[in-house]
Scaffold this motif. Structure first.
Motif: not given
Length: 175
Positions: A113-129
């Motif tokens: 449910d959490f993964q379905y309702t919460h989208t747009g979290f950062a990717t590894l690349e974005e966190i690293a940047q």
């Protein structure tokens, strides 16, 4: 070691992220592998993600990931705090006598449910940047957080499988 002085050589042609990451990794070697360096045997790995000397490389990468990334640098962008609040609420609502199988099922439902309702979290690349580090250290940090006992809502995938099995024994890094 050269003439009883310690040196870390960093390729100036690397990006700022690569130099910063390499320096943190090499500091890990300087701290944990001093006897090896003092013996006159230089580390032959020219690419600091090499796992040819698995224990020493894993230790240096773990040190670098912990030095360069706070827990919050990774937990916030992947939605851990929101998920954890939902998880605690779910656990509080479960009867104390329910089976571990039922708890696991409810946890799995919550995760989906959490993964379905919460989208747009950062990717590894974005966190690293944002953190100014190589993305492979974000992967190490996620494994470290898991070894520390954090129940992560989702682990962003690295675009390659370069360090896929690198932290299988991450808990050994804390022994």
């Amino acid at each position: 070691m050269l003439l009883n002085c310690e040196y870390i050589g960093i390729n100036p042609n690397c990006s700022k992220q690569q130099r910063r990451s390499a320096l943190a990794h090499e500091l890990g070697h300087a701290i944990f592998d001093r006897k090896h360096a003092a013996s006159g045997q230089a580390f032959q790995d020219t690419y600091f993600y090499s796992l040819s000397n698995a224990k020493a490389e894993r230790r240096a990468n773990t040190f670098a990931a912990e030095l360069l990334l706070s827990d919050d640098d990774v937990l916030k962008p992947i939605g851990f705090y929101e998920f954890n609040a939902d998880r605690l609420q779910m656990e509080a609502s479960l009867p104390t006598h329910c089976s571990s199988t039922y708890r696991a099922l409810k946890y799995h439902e919550l995760l989906q449910d959490f993964q379905y309702t919460h989208t747009g979290f950062a990717t590894l690349e974005e966190i690293a940047q944002v953190a100014g580090v190589e993305k492979n250290f974000v992967d190490f940090k996620l494994n470290i957080l898991t070894a520390k006992g954090y129940q992560l809502p989702a682990v962003p995938e690295l675009k390659s499988n370069f360090l896929k099995d690198s932290m299988k024994n991450c808990s050994k890094c804390y022994d």
